[in-house]
Write an enzyme that holds these catalytic residues in place. Structure first.
Site, short mmCIF file in Angstrom:
data_model
loop_
_atom_site.label_atom_id
_atom_site.label_comp_id
_atom_site.label_asym_id
_atom_site.label_seq_id
_atom_site.Cartn_x
_atom_site.Cartn_y
_atom_site.Cartn_z
N TYR A 50 0.89 -1.18 -0.03
CA TYR A 50 0.05 -0.03 -0.17
C TYR A 50 1.01 1.19 0.17
CZ TYR A 50 -3.55 2.96 1.67
OH TYR A 50 -4.67 4.25 1.92
N LYS B 176 -1.33 -1.36 -4.05
CA LYS B 176 -2.66 -0.44 -3.81
C LYS B 176 -1.99 0.94 -4.05
CE LYS B 176 -5.86 1.76 -1.06
NZ LYS B 176 -6.51 1.87 0.47
#
Length: 291
Positions: A133, A161
């Site tokens: 992330y 992400k």
């Protein structure tokens, strides 16, 4: 890990600010019935940094039981403490989840060698697929292309992400690190990131518009770029309103306005400014929601 719309699920609280587990069950059922493609829990939108380890474990147990293997479940186990991240990842894995979300270490930040060893250390202790992330606005760290390339060699690190908001950076990730599946972490540029090869989104908007986000991603994947673009542009007004203050303050307020009763945010996230609440209501009305 999945294709389509993964909801960055909020954590609902009761009036006394304890976790509302029955409401979590309602939200899981809501998303199973409304085209959400994956459940991403204990992330930024889930206020994970304010939850105790015991609360996190119980939340995962609740989601896993209610979901009953209908949707993939990806759980945030990121930390700025590597040992703690490993411990939580191992505990979550035993609960029957489908993947892990690991945010870049924050506050202490880490240098390239330290961040590499941090992620690899977690990956070596679990057998689950891992989504990294990248959210430098929150963590103060932007994962370099060189580091992502190195991390992608781990059999467990399979996705990113991408929430930097930098299209040029995302394009370089797609060009130079194709080993990682790319997911949009910014609702306002989901379609642009899909044009670069993203296979889905981890969406805040999906908390209130799950079918819309699913349809947007599905249309693009099926080649209907015109409809995907139409949905992106139509809903970007409400997306901007959802980020007029720090996430997840606006999205929880929107959910409460729409009758979902998910409670307030835990401190240090406070009450939303009244002018911003009116803006939020206006944008909800523009996309056809009754407020």
């Amino acid at each position: 890990m999945f294709k389509g719309s993964g909801v960055a699920l909020v954590t609902p609280f009761c009036e006394d600010m304890s976790v509302n587990y029955s409401k979590i069950e309602e939200l899981v059922e809501y998303h199973c019935e409304n085209k959400t493609d994956a459940l991403i829990i204990l992330g930024t939108t889930g206020e994970s940094s304010t939850l105790s380890d015991e609360e996190r474990i119980k939340i995962v147990e609740t989601v896993v039981k209610k979901n009953a293997k209908r949707l993939p479940i990806i759980v945030g186990a990121g930390s700025n403490n590597t040992k703690h991240a490993i411990e939580m990842a191992k505990k979550f894995e035993k609960l029957g989840i489908d993947g892990l979300l690991l945010v870049t270490p924050y506050y202490n930040k880490g240098n390239e060698d330290g961040i590499y060893k941090h992620f690899i250390s977690v990956a070596e202790f679990v057998d689950l697929p891992i989504m990294l992330y990248n959210v430098p606005g929150r963590t103060g760290v932007n994962l370099s292309i060189k580091l992502l390339k190195k991390l992608s060699k781990s059999k467990n690190i399979v996705a990113l992400k991408e929430a930097s908001g930098d299209i040029s950076y995302a394009a370089e990730v797609a060009r130079l690190v194709p080993e990682l599946d790319l997911y949009s972490g910014n609702d306002d540029i989901t379609v642009p990131l899909m044009s670069l090869g993203a296979v889905g989104a981890v969406s805040v908007l999906a908390n209130i518009e799950p079918k819309v986000v699913h349809n947007m991603v599905e249309c693009f994947l099926k080649g209907d770029v015109k409809e995907a673009r139409r949905l992106q542009l139509k809903y970007n007004g409400i997306v901007k309103a959802l980020f007029v203050e720090v996430n997840p303050i606006p999205v929880k307020k929107a959910m409460n306005i729409l009758g979902k009763n998910v409670g307030e945010c835990r401190l240090p996230l406070g009450e939303m400014d009244s002018k911003n609440i009116e803006l939020l209501k206006e944008e909800l009305q523009k996309v056809g929601e009754k407020v």
